[in-house]
Design a protein around this motif. Structure first.
Motif, mmCIF file in Angstrom:
data_model
loop_
_atom_site.group_PDB
_atom_site.id
_atom_site.type_symbol
_atom_site.label_atom_id
_atom_site.label_comp_id
_atom_site.label_asym_id
_atom_site.label_seq_id
_atom_site.Cartn_x
_atom_site.Cartn_y
_atom_site.Cartn_z
ATOM 1 N N SER A 152 27.899 36.250 4.921
ATOM 2 C CA SER A 152 28.063 35.440 6.129
ATOM 3 C C SER A 152 28.112 35.937 7.325
ATOM 4 O O SER A 152 28.155 37.373 7.588
ATOM 5 C CB SER A 152 29.144 34.485 5.823
ATOM 6 O OG SER A 152 29.059 33.612 7.024
ATOM 7 N N ILE A 194 30.399 36.569 10.569
ATOM 8 C CA ILE A 194 31.825 36.534 10.624
ATOM 9 C C ILE A 194 32.245 35.625 11.661
ATOM 10 O O ILE A 194 33.530 35.062 11.620
ATOM 11 C CB ILE A 194 32.324 37.913 10.873
ATOM 12 C CG1 ILE A 194 33.936 37.862 10.594
ATOM 13 C CG2 ILE A 194 32.250 38.362 12.189
ATOM 14 C CD1 ILE A 194 34.305 39.285 10.372
ATOM 15 N N VAL A 207 28.169 43.606 15.428
ATOM 16 C CA VAL A 207 28.906 42.572 15.215
ATOM 17 C C VAL A 207 29.919 42.370 16.289
ATOM 18 O O VAL A 207 30.256 41.127 16.754
ATOM 19 C CB VAL A 207 30.049 42.666 13.802
ATOM 20 C CG1 VAL A 207 31.057 44.009 14.223
ATOM 21 C CG2 VAL A 207 30.881 41.647 13.577
ATOM 22 N N ASP A 208 29.935 43.323 17.091
ATOM 23 C CA ASP A 208 30.909 43.189 18.440
ATOM 24 C C ASP A 208 30.113 42.385 19.325
ATOM 25 O O ASP A 208 30.781 41.282 20.071
ATOM 26 C CB ASP A 208 30.835 44.423 18.880
ATOM 27 C CG ASP A 208 31.885 44.780 20.014
ATOM 28 O OD1 ASP A 208 32.692 43.908 20.329
ATOM 29 O OD2 ASP A 208 31.804 45.794 20.831
ATOM 30 N N GLY A 262 27.365 50.268 10.560
ATOM 31 C CA GLY A 262 26.144 49.644 11.257
ATOM 32 C C GLY A 262 25.849 51.080 12.118
ATOM 33 O O GLY A 262 25.369 51.984 11.839
ATOM 34 N N THR A 312 24.704 42.079 4.991
ATOM 35 C CA THR A 312 23.458 42.978 4.473
ATOM 36 C C THR A 312 23.599 42.848 2.937
ATOM 37 O O THR A 312 24.472 43.055 2.283
ATOM 38 C CB THR A 312 23.227 44.364 4.932
ATOM 39 O OG1 THR A 312 24.369 45.120 4.426
ATOM 40 C CG2 THR A 312 23.316 44.404 6.437
HETATM 41 P P1 ADP Z 1 29.754 49.816 13.719
HETATM 42 O O1 ADP Z 1 29.602 50.255 15.385
HETATM 43 O O2 ADP Z 1 31.306 49.739 13.420
HETATM 44 O O3 ADP Z 1 29.095 50.472 12.803
HETATM 45 P P2 ADP Z 1 28.254 47.372 13.814
HETATM 46 O O4 ADP Z 1 28.330 46.176 14.291
HETATM 47 O O5 ADP Z 1 26.640 48.038 14.092
HETATM 48 O O6 ADP Z 1 29.283 48.354 13.843
HETATM 49 O O7 ADP Z 1 27.973 47.304 12.076
HETATM 50 C C1 ADP Z 1 29.221 47.096 11.263
HETATM 51 C C2 ADP Z 1 29.111 45.917 10.123
HETATM 52 O O8 ADP Z 1 28.821 44.583 10.717
HETATM 53 C C3 ADP Z 1 27.425 46.332 9.542
HETATM 54 O O9 ADP Z 1 27.415 46.030 8.120
HETATM 55 C C4 ADP Z 1 26.414 45.148 10.187
HETATM 56 O O10 ADP Z 1 25.512 44.692 9.138
HETATM 57 C C5 ADP Z 1 27.681 44.194 10.204
HETATM 58 N N1 ADP Z 1 27.429 42.861 11.049
HETATM 59 C C6 ADP Z 1 26.550 42.734 12.067
HETATM 60 N N2 ADP Z 1 26.419 41.736 12.756
HETATM 61 C C7 ADP Z 1 27.443 40.800 11.741
HETATM 62 C C8 ADP Z 1 28.006 39.538 12.011
HETATM 63 N N3 ADP Z 1 27.741 38.593 12.897
HETATM 64 N N4 ADP Z 1 28.844 39.187 10.995
HETATM 65 C C9 ADP Z 1 29.305 40.058 10.019
HETATM 66 N N5 ADP Z 1 28.650 41.267 9.930
HETATM 67 C C10 ADP Z 1 28.081 41.748 10.659
#
Ligand code: ADP
Length: 188
Positions: free
Chosen positions: A19, A21, A43-44, A131, A170
């Motif tokens: 999903s 988050i 995700v941030d 990510g 993913t």
């Molecule tokens: P990091 O810089 O810690 O690698 P990222 O956001 O690039 O952080 O990725 C961390 C994980 O969050 C990855 O597995 C990515 O696929 C996942 N991700 C990205 N968007 C979302 C979301 N909306 N909800 C949940 N997971 C997400």
């Protein structure tokens, strides 16, 4: 095979779901932030977009977060949750070192400690560092689940934690998490 009732009871608190988050209904969601806490991609970015500008204002006041540490904020426009826990995973430039593994462990551990301190009883984690920060997915999933298991073993009685959800974005991670879960919690 012997099914340990103790391990079973811990396993019953772990959930995996595929999903976004920002759509999950738990007490706290964890953000894989960067050390500035001023928002970013992945995700941030999704969490900041969903929570709105007031989250950025609160993050500015906090003034940053070291890798492996965790900070808590309000959830603003993400109305189905009570709090956002921001943690900063290690950024992998070439090969994962012991220190990187320790820092990723700290992300999960310190997020859970903060949830416990704030009497939050359910928490959702993204796959921290996998990510933009390029932590290998398989090893990251192992660190995530083993740390959560160790935390439950040492804190379960003292905390009100009822559910720990791994929110997977993913297909690759979804496969890995479903494969890793029975290895880490063999009673399931
Ligand atoms: P990091 O810089 O810690 O690698 P990222 O956001 O690039 O952080 O990725 C961390 C994980 O969050 C990855 O597995 C990515 O696929 C996942 N991700 C990205 N968007 C979302 C979301 N909306 N909800 C949940 N997971 C997400």
């Amino acid at each position: 095979m012997y099914f340990s009732p103790y391990l079973m009871s811990l396993r019953n608190k772990i959930f995996i779901c595929r999903s976004d988050i920002t759509k999950i209904a738990v007490d706290a969601i964890v953000n894989a932030a960067n050390s500035s806490l001023l928002g970013g991609g992945g995700v941030d970015g999704a969490i900041h977009r969903a929570a709105g500008r007031k989250l950025l204002e609160e993050c500015k006041e906090i003034g940053g977060c070291n890798t492996g540490d965790a900070k808590i904020t309000h959830s603003y426009n993400i109305s189905q949750i009570k709090a956002i826990i921001h943690t900063v995973g290690p950024n992998i430039h070439s090969k994962v070192t012991e220190r990187d593994e320790k820092l990723l462990t700290n992300c999960y551990w310190n997020s859970l400690q903060l949830a416990k301190k704030n009497k939050l009883s359910s928490i959702a984690f993204p796959c921290i560092s996998t990510g933009i920060y390029s932590y290998p997915n398989d090893s990251a999933a192992n660190v995530a689940m083993r740390t959560v298991k160790r935390w439950l073993e040492t804190n379960d009685n003292a905390s009100k934690m009822r559910a720990i959800v791994f929110v997977i974005f993913t297909e690759v991670d979804y496969k890995i998490y479903r494969k890793t879960l029975p290895k880490v919690f063999p009673s399931s």
